[in-house]
Scaffold this motif. Structure first.
Motif, PDB file in Angstrom:
ATOM      1  N   MET A  20      -6.244 150.467   6.014  1.00  0.00           N
ATOM      2  CA  MET A  20      -5.867 151.638   5.222  1.00  0.00           C
ATOM      3  C   MET A  20      -4.501 151.431   4.563  1.00  0.00           C
ATOM      4  O   MET A  20      -4.289 151.827   3.418  1.00  0.00           O
ATOM      5  N   TYR A  21      -3.590 150.802   5.286  1.00  0.00           N
ATOM      6  CA  TYR A  21      -2.263 150.519   4.712  1.00  0.00           C
ATOM      7  C   TYR A  21      -2.385 149.496   3.580  1.00  0.00           C
ATOM      8  O   TYR A  21      -1.730 149.621   2.538  1.00  0.00           O
ATOM      9  N   HIS A  22      -3.225 148.501   3.784  1.00  0.00           N
ATOM     10  CA  HIS A  22      -3.433 147.497   2.742  1.00  0.00           C
ATOM     11  C   HIS A  22      -3.969 148.156   1.466  1.00  0.00           C
ATOM     12  O   HIS A  22      -3.523 147.836   0.350  1.00  0.00           O
ATOM     13  N   ARG A  23      -4.894 149.096   1.629  1.00  0.00           N
ATOM     14  CA  ARG A  23      -5.425 149.797   0.449  1.00  0.00           C
ATOM     15  C   ARG A  23      -4.344 150.629  -0.230  1.00  0.00           C
ATOM     16  O   ARG A  23      -4.326 150.758  -1.460  1.00  0.00           O
ATOM     17  N   TRP A  24      -3.460 151.197   0.562  1.00  0.00           N
ATOM     18  CA  TRP A  24      -2.354 151.962  -0.025  1.00  0.00           C
ATOM     19  C   TRP A  24      -1.476 151.034  -0.869  1.00  0.00           C
ATOM     20  O   TRP A  24      -1.049 151.415  -1.969  1.00  0.00           O
ATOM     21  N   GLY A  58      -3.296 150.259  -4.140  1.00  0.00           N
ATOM     22  CA  GLY A  58      -3.314 151.409  -5.039  1.00  0.00           C
ATOM     23  C   GLY A  58      -4.590 151.469  -5.859  1.00  0.00           C
ATOM     24  O   GLY A  58      -5.683 151.216  -5.362  1.00  0.00           O
ATOM     25  N   ASP A  59      -4.440 151.794  -7.135  1.00  0.00           N
ATOM     26  CA  ASP A  59      -5.638 151.987  -7.979  1.00  0.00           C
ATOM     27  C   ASP A  59      -6.122 150.704  -8.660  1.00  0.00           C
ATOM     28  O   ASP A  59      -7.011 150.739  -9.513  1.00  0.00           O
ATOM     29  N   GLY A  60      -5.522 149.571  -8.297  1.00  0.00           N
ATOM     30  CA  GLY A  60      -6.046 148.290  -8.765  1.00  0.00           C
ATOM     31  C   GLY A  60      -5.644 147.877 -10.163  1.00  0.00           C
ATOM     32  O   GLY A  60      -6.318 147.042 -10.780  1.00  0.00           O
ATOM     33  N   GLU A  61      -4.558 148.417 -10.673  1.00  0.00           N
ATOM     34  CA  GLU A  61      -4.130 148.074 -12.034  1.00  0.00           C
ATOM     35  C   GLU A  61      -3.678 146.619 -12.152  1.00  0.00           C
ATOM     36  O   GLU A  61      -3.815 146.002 -13.207  1.00  0.00           O
ATOM     37  N   ASP A  62      -3.129 146.074 -11.066  1.00  0.00           N
ATOM     38  CA  ASP A  62      -2.614 144.698 -11.103  1.00  0.00           C
ATOM     39  C   ASP A  62      -3.730 143.729 -10.710  1.00  0.00           C
ATOM     40  O   ASP A  62      -4.021 143.524  -9.536  1.00  0.00           O
ATOM     41  N   LEU A  85     -12.987 147.748  -7.660  1.00  0.00           N
ATOM     42  CA  LEU A  85     -11.813 148.030  -8.492  1.00  0.00           C
ATOM     43  C   LEU A  85     -11.740 147.051  -9.666  1.00  0.00           C
ATOM     44  O   LEU A  85     -11.365 147.432 -10.783  1.00  0.00           O
ATOM     45  N   LEU A  86     -12.084 145.791  -9.414  1.00  0.00           N
ATOM     46  CA  LEU A  86     -12.110 144.817 -10.509  1.00  0.00           C
ATOM     47  C   LEU A  86     -13.097 145.256 -11.590  1.00  0.00           C
ATOM     48  O   LEU A  86     -12.795 145.200 -12.790  1.00  0.00           O
ATOM     49  N   LEU A  87     -14.271 145.699 -11.144  1.00  0.00           N
ATOM     50  CA  LEU A  87     -15.293 146.127 -12.098  1.00  0.00           C
ATOM     51  C   LEU A  87     -14.873 147.380 -12.861  1.00  0.00           C
ATOM     52  O   LEU A  87     -15.154 147.522 -14.050  1.00  0.00           O
ATOM     53  N   GLN A  88     -14.167 148.286 -12.170  1.00  0.00           N
ATOM     54  CA  GLN A  88     -13.776 149.550 -12.790  1.00  0.00           C
ATOM     55  C   GLN A  88     -12.562 149.391 -13.704  1.00  0.00           C
ATOM     56  O   GLN A  88     -12.497 150.000 -14.780  1.00  0.00           O
ATOM     57  N   ARG A  89     -11.591 148.591 -13.281  1.00  0.00           N
ATOM     58  CA  ARG A  89     -10.324 148.492 -14.006  1.00  0.00           C
ATOM     59  C   ARG A  89     -10.235 147.294 -14.946  1.00  0.00           C
ATOM     60  O   ARG A  89      -9.428 147.296 -15.878  1.00  0.00           O
TER      61      ARG A  89
END
Length: 330
Positions: free
Chosen positions: A243-247, A250-254, A288-292
């Protein structure tokens, strides 16, 4: 215990035990009735106050009696006292709840009463218009932080103690440096990675430090990834670490960070092929890769997700529907 002979109790001994237990229940019910009767009649006397002590020592989860106790202090006892006497009474209240917490460290109402005590500390000697930093309040808040740390030494994952700690830190007359609190969470995490509350506390501190520019964002974030990777490899089944890793992601912009962390997790999955959290995280980050970054990834990424979701359905059948729903949204 092994090797210890179990002594069979006689019928007489069992009957005597049952009688003692019934006597305690009868006494407790009588106490309850007496206290609630006094509450109904707005009895703010010292006698009523002492009765609440007896009830709460038996049942610290009786929140109605905690509320009544505070009303007795506010309406019956404090108005007759000097600031010094109120200070002494609040010190006694905190001592009483400290003893209660040793037996019941996760009872919300005890922690709540400590907050109330702090919020009712009177102005002390040496007060000034800047918030009484030299009076009683600073002493109280400093002591509370010490007590809280002792509670977390006993149980580093006590959610109530962590919540109370945030309350103390936010209200201290002289603020504790956030970098010091960051170091505190580091010690707690390194002593036991499986500490969701410590990881959560860390998100709060880092968000504040990064938002204010008091900590270099890029450098410290890379250090956080290193810390959480060590935790992932130490215990890949610990949810709090993921969960911390996902925080951090974030939203996967990088995309660069996403690609890098996917490689790290895939390497861990190769070592731990049955790790549910490795699989779930790979699905999450590839989505996230597919979405962003859809224009920069190929269809194979979606196929990887489908393959992993199929493995998850077999590994974790209780959440089969959830994995099916995720696949439908690919």
């Amino acid at each position: 215990m092994h090797g210890v002979r179990r002594v069979r109790q006689t019928a007489e001994a069992l009957a005597a035990k049952k009688l003692r237990e019934q006597s305690k229940i009868t006494e407790y019910l009588a106490l309850n009735e007496e206290v609630l009767s006094k509450k109904a009649s707005d009895d703010w006397s010292r006698e009523a106050y002492d009765l609440t002590t007896r009830v709460l020592q038996i049942n610290p989860e009786f929140y109605t009696v905690w509320n009544y106790r505070r009303n007795i202090l506010l309406h019956g006892i404090f108005p007759k006292c000097s600031p010094t006497e109120i200070n002494d009474l609040l010190t006694e209240e905190l001592s009483m709840t400290t003893a209660a917490l040793k037996m019941h460290p996760k009872v919300y109402w005890i922690w709540n009463h400590r907050r109330w005590c702090l919020e009712n500390v009177p102005d002390g000697p040496g007060t000034d218009t800047e918030g009484d930093i030299n009076g009683w309040r600073k002493s109280y808040w400093d002591k509370e932080l010490f007590v809280d740390e002792k509670m977390l030494d006993a149980d580093a994952r006590n959610f109530h103690a962590w919540s109370y700690r945030r309350y103390i830190l936010a209200g201290m007359p002289v603020a504790k440096p956030e970098t010091a609190e960051l170091a505190y969470t580091t010690r707690k995490i390194e002593s036991n990675f499986s500490n969701f509350s410590a990881w959560h506390q860390r998100t709060k501190i880092l968000s504040s430090l990064w938002g204010s520019g008091r900590l270099d964002y890029s450098k410290s974030k890379e250090e956080e990834f290193e810390l959480v990777r060590n935790a992932m490899y130490t215990d890949p089944n610990d949810q709090s670490v993921w969960m911390y890793h996902r925080w951090l992601i974030g939203d996967g912009e990088d995309k660069e960070v996403l690609d890098r962390e996917i490689i790290v997790i895939q390497e861990l999955l190769d070592e731990q092929p049955d790790s549910k959290w490795c699989m779930e995280s790979l699905v999450h980050y590839k989505r996230l890769l597919l979405q962003r970054h859809s224009s920069l990834v190929d269809a194979e990424v979606a196929n990887d997700c489908r393959r992993l979701l199929d493995e998850l359905r077999g590994l974790d059948p209780a959440r089969r529907r959830r994995y099916e729903d995720i696949e439908k949204r690919l």
